[in-house]
Design an enzyme around this catalytic site. Structure first.
Site, PDB file in Angstrom:
ATOM      1  N   ARG A 129       0.854  -1.244  -0.044  1.00  0.00           N
ATOM      2  CA  ARG A 129      -0.021  -0.246   0.117  1.00  0.00           C
ATOM      3  C   ARG A 129       0.887   1.317   0.023  1.00  0.00           C
ATOM      4  NH1 ARG A 129      -5.339   1.198   3.437  1.00  0.00           N
ATOM      5  NH2 ARG A 129      -6.075   0.091   1.944  1.00  0.00           N
ATOM      6  N   HIS A 175      -7.290   1.086  -6.603  1.00  0.00           N
ATOM      7  CA  HIS A 175      -7.805   0.346  -5.027  1.00  0.00           C
ATOM      8  C   HIS A 175      -8.327  -1.202  -5.818  1.00  0.00           C
ATOM      9  CE1 HIS A 175      -7.958  -1.127  -1.415  1.00  0.00           C
ATOM     10  NE2 HIS A 175      -8.802  -0.118  -1.075  1.00  0.00           N
ATOM     11  N   GLN A 183     -10.247  -3.629  -3.469  1.00  0.00           N
ATOM     12  CA  GLN A 183     -11.750  -3.488  -2.838  1.00  0.00           C
ATOM     13  C   GLN A 183     -12.885  -3.752  -3.754  1.00  0.00           C
ATOM     14  OE1 GLN A 183     -12.373  -1.790   0.022  1.00  0.00           O
ATOM     15  NE2 GLN A 183     -14.412  -2.188  -0.576  1.00  0.00           N
ATOM     16  N   ASP A 238     -17.030   7.711  -1.782  1.00  0.00           N
ATOM     17  CA  ASP A 238     -15.806   7.463  -1.037  1.00  0.00           C
ATOM     18  C   ASP A 238     -15.445   8.857  -0.402  1.00  0.00           C
ATOM     19  OD1 ASP A 238     -13.550   6.461   0.106  1.00  0.00           O
ATOM     20  OD2 ASP A 238     -12.312   6.520  -1.917  1.00  0.00           O
ATOM     21  N   CYS A 274     -16.133   1.958   0.232  1.00  0.00           N
ATOM     22  CA  CYS A 274     -15.166   1.063   0.718  1.00  0.00           C
ATOM     23  C   CYS A 274     -14.906   1.340   2.182  1.00  0.00           C
ATOM     24  CB  CYS A 274     -13.837   1.455  -0.078  1.00  0.00           C
ATOM     25  SG  CYS A 274     -13.135   3.065   0.197  1.00  0.00           S
ATOM     26  N   ARG A 331     -13.654  -8.481   1.664  1.00  0.00           N
ATOM     27  CA  ARG A 331     -12.354  -8.327   1.406  1.00  0.00           C
ATOM     28  C   ARG A 331     -11.516  -9.648   1.546  1.00  0.00           C
ATOM     29  NH1 ARG A 331     -10.121  -3.256   1.428  1.00  0.00           N
ATOM     30  NH2 ARG A 331      -8.141  -4.437   0.845  1.00  0.00           N
TER      31      ARG A 331
END
Ligand code: CP
Ligand code: NVA
Length: 299
Positions: free
Chosen positions: A103, A130, A133, A218, A258, A286
């Site tokens: 990340r 991402h 996700q 988001d 997310c 996830r």
């Protein structure tokens, strides 16, 4: 040396692979067999330049379920934080472990790492994308509503890493994506152009949500943009997912985010905590979706 298979972007999966992975994730979710340990003795290194709750816990738990283990490495505590080149770090770390999840801020950090790694590299979020996700979000959509092909999804808010991954998902899984972002916060033009007629832009959140099957948003300020929070609150004021937006979407529309979320900013509490929201299903997924991914890449 044979190049290992990486997962940097959703475009690394074919549409058949993406659908197979979702099916496998649901299978792993509903029929967990503790004796099934396809990654026994394997180690996943997880390098974090930024905070995480879901990504860390899901990868670490997934590796443990599969008989392996995961190493949590904060870039602050490794030599990466003191400037050791990514190229050297990738060579060294990949010589000892079986997979690497990163990340990072810069997307190029993950692509550079992948270039010099002898084991699969997984993108656990960059400023650009991402993809993990989306595996979980799409699994949640398929579980609640069936295949997303031909459906209409609406993205409201920042043209950020999550928005880019929704654009890529629209290409791979073949759905329409309506996007409503404030001026100045549009998604990356190259990613938009590559999606062709899959993507349509709207100037209002409500217009973008008409006839939609899934509404997604988001945070207004992503990790690394904290100092822009106040300025963004002004620019994004009209780009909130609230009851008015949900009411113009289809009756059976779902809501996703997310997480972490800021209630009262990008989404109202009545929507995220309401009956159309599947945010906690997607968060749980996830774990399952990434187990399917680890199985595909490492076993
Ligand atoms: N959605 C997500 O990636 O959460 P974390 O930042 O907690 O990993
Ligand atoms: N867009 C957010 C997603 C967090 C999971 C960020 O990059 O901070």
């Amino acid at each position: 040396m044979m190049q290992p298979r990486h997962f940097i972007s959703l475009l690394d999966l074919s549409s058949t692979e993406f659908r197979t992975l979702i099916g496998r994730a649901s299978e792993l979710k509903h029929n967990r067999n503790p004796d099934f340990q396809p990654l026994k003795g394997q180690v996943l290194a997880m390098i974090f330049e930024k905070s995480s709750t879901r990504t860390r816990i899901s990868f670490e738990t997934g590796m443990t379920h599969f008989g392996g283990s995961a190493l949590f490495l904060s870039s602050r505590d490794t030599q990466l934080g003191r400037g050791e080149p990514l190229e050297d770090s990738a060579r060294v770390i990949s010589s000892m472990v079986d997979g690497i999840m990163l990340r990072t801020f810069a997307h190029e950090s993950v692509t550079t790492f992948a270039k010099y790694s002898s084991v699969p590299v997984i993108n656990g979020l960059t400023e650009l994308l991402h993809p993990c996700q989306l595996l979980a979000d799409m699994q949640a959509y398929f579980e609640h509503r069936g295949d997303i092909e031909g459906k209409t999804v609406t993205w409201i808010g920042d043209g950020n890493n999550m928005c880019h991954s929704y654009i890529n998902a629209a290409r791979v899984l073949d759905f329409r994506l309506n996007i409503a972002c404030p001026v100045g916060y549009l998604p990356n033009q190259a990613i938009v152009d590559a999606a062709g007629d899959r993507v349509n832009f709207f100037s209002s959140a409500e217009q973008a949500s008409i006839h939609s099957d899934l509404i997604v948003t988001d945070v207004w300020a992503s990790m690394g943009q904290e100092e822009e929070q106040k300025k963004r609150e002004i620019s994004f004021k009209e780009f909130q997912v609230n009851a008015t937006v949900m009411n113009v979407a289809n009756n059976d529309a779902l809501f996703m985010h997310c997480l972490p979320a800021h209630r009262g900013e990008e989404v109202t509490a009545d929507v995220i905590d309401g009956s159309q929201s599947v945010v906690f299903d997607a968060a749980e997924n996830r774990l399952h979706a990434q187990k399917a991914l680890l199985e595909l890449l490492l076993s």
